[in-house]
Enzyme design. Structure first.
Site, PDB file in Angstrom:
ATOM      1  N   GLU A 149       3.676  80.173  78.099  1.00 52.73           N
ATOM      2  CA  GLU A 149       3.571  80.245  76.645  1.00 52.73           C
ATOM      3  C   GLU A 149       4.947  80.348  75.979  1.00 52.73           C
ATOM      4  O   GLU A 149       5.123  79.867  74.855  1.00 52.73           O
ATOM      5  CB  GLU A 149       2.661  81.407  76.255  1.00 52.73           C
ATOM      6  N   GLU A 166      -4.141  83.116  83.206  1.00 46.28           N
ATOM      7  CA  GLU A 166      -4.751  84.380  82.760  1.00 46.28           C
ATOM      8  C   GLU A 166      -6.219  84.477  83.116  1.00 46.28           C
ATOM      9  O   GLU A 166      -6.731  85.555  83.424  1.00 46.28           O
ATOM     10  CB  GLU A 166      -4.583  84.524  81.238  1.00 46.28           C
TER      11      GLU A 166
END
Length: 257
Positions: A113, A133
Site C-alpha cells: 500500500e 491481509e
C-alpha cells in the site's frame, strides 16, 4: 539504528525504510519515522520529488510487523493503528509532491500500500506484490481497496484482494501495477532519472497536476470507510487464529467468527 534514512540530491529526496533484518516491516518506530520524514519533506521547498525504497535486496516493505503486533492486546493494537499506522497512511495520501516507489523486493500488505500510494512505481525483477491481509483475518485498509481498481481494473483488483495472492514483477508489469521493470543495479538510477525529468518542469504546475489527477479518485472517503471496516476484523477470533498459526508455522483454521 535509524528506521528511516534520508538523503538528498538536488531537488530530489531519497527516503529509505531501513529495517533490512526484518524485511523493512512496519513496526511502530518505522511508521513514526516515515511519517515524520515525509512531513518534513512536504514542507521543504527545496525538495520537489520524493523517491521511496527499502534497504537491502530482499524487501521494499513486508507490511505490518506481525512479531510486534502479536505481543499487543486489543487496546495496544488500536492505539498503534490510530497513533502511528493510519497517520502514516494519511500523510502518504495527502502528499502534494510526486512520489516514486523503487520496489526492490517484497511489497506485501501495508508495504504494497505504500507503493500504491506513490504516483509511479519502478520495480526490479525480484520485486513481488501482494495484499496478504486477508490471510491474517483482516482487510487491506491502507488504500489498496481504493487504489488497486483504478490501476488494474475491478476484476483483477478483487482477485488480488480476495485471494491474498502474491504476484511477481513480470505479472505486475503486465497488468500495469508498475510503470516498468528494470535490473536491480539500475533501479535507483532509473528512479532518479525519472525524478530529474519531473524536476525539469515547474514545480507548482507539477503539484497542481497531481492534485487534479488525485481529486478524481476521492481516496479520502474510501480510506475512512476502510479504517472502519477493518476494525471489525480485529474483533474476530479468526484474526487471533491467524497470528497463532503464523507463530506456530501452521495453516490457519478459520471458523468464521
Amino acid at each position: 539504528m535509524d528506521e528511516v534514512l534520508l538523503t538528498r540530491r538536488d531537488h530530489v529526496a531519497l527516503v529509505t525504510m531501513n529495517r533490512p533484518e526484518a524485511m523493512n516491516a512496519m513496526n511502530t518506530a518505522l511508521c513514526k519515522g516515515l511519517r515524520e520524514t515525509l512531513e518534513a519533506l512536504e514542507d521543504d521547498k527545496d525538495i520537489w520529488v520524493i523517491v521511496v525504497t527499502g534497504a537491502g535486496e530482499k524487501a521494499f516493505c513486508a507490511g505490518i510487523d506481525l512479531r510486534e503486533r502479536k505481543g499487543m492486546d486489543k487496546q495496544a493494537t488500536e492505539e498503534q493503528r490510530n497513533k502511528y499506522v493510519f497517520p502514516l497512511l494519511d500523510r502518504l495520501n495527502h502528499m502534494t509532491k510526486p512520489m516514486i516507489a523503487g520496489v526492490n523486493g517484497l511489497a506485501l500488505g501495508g508495504g504494497c500500500e505504500i507503493a500504491l500510494a506513490a504516483d509511479i512505481r519502478i520495480a526490479s525483477p525480484n520485486a513481488s506484490f501482494g495484499q496478504t491481509e486477508i490471510r491474517w483475518g483482516i482487510i487491506a485498509s491502507g488504500g489498496a481497496c481504493q487504489r488497486l481498481p483504478g490501476l488494474i481494473g475491478m476484476g483483477r483488483a478483487k482477485e488480488i484482494l480476495f485471494t491474498g495472492r502474491v504476484i511477481d514483477a513480470v505479472e505486475a508489469d503486465r497488468i500495469a501495477l508498475v510503470n516498468r521493470v528494470v535490473s536491480p543495479d539500475k533501479l535507483l538510477d532509473t528512479c532518479f532519472a525519472l525524478a530529474d525529468e519531473i524536476t525539469a518542469n515547474a514545480p507548482v504546475a507539477v503539484r497542481q497536476t497531481k492534485k487534479c489527477v488525485d481529486a478524481g479518485a476521492d481516496i479520502d472517503r474510501g480510506l475512512a470507510f476502510d479504517a472502519e471496516a477493518s476494525w471489525l476484523c480485529y474483533q474476530t477470533e479468526d484474526r487471533l487464529e491467524a497470528l497463532a498459526a503464523f507463530a506456530e508455522k501452521r495453516k490457519a483454521n478459520f471458523k468464521n467468527r
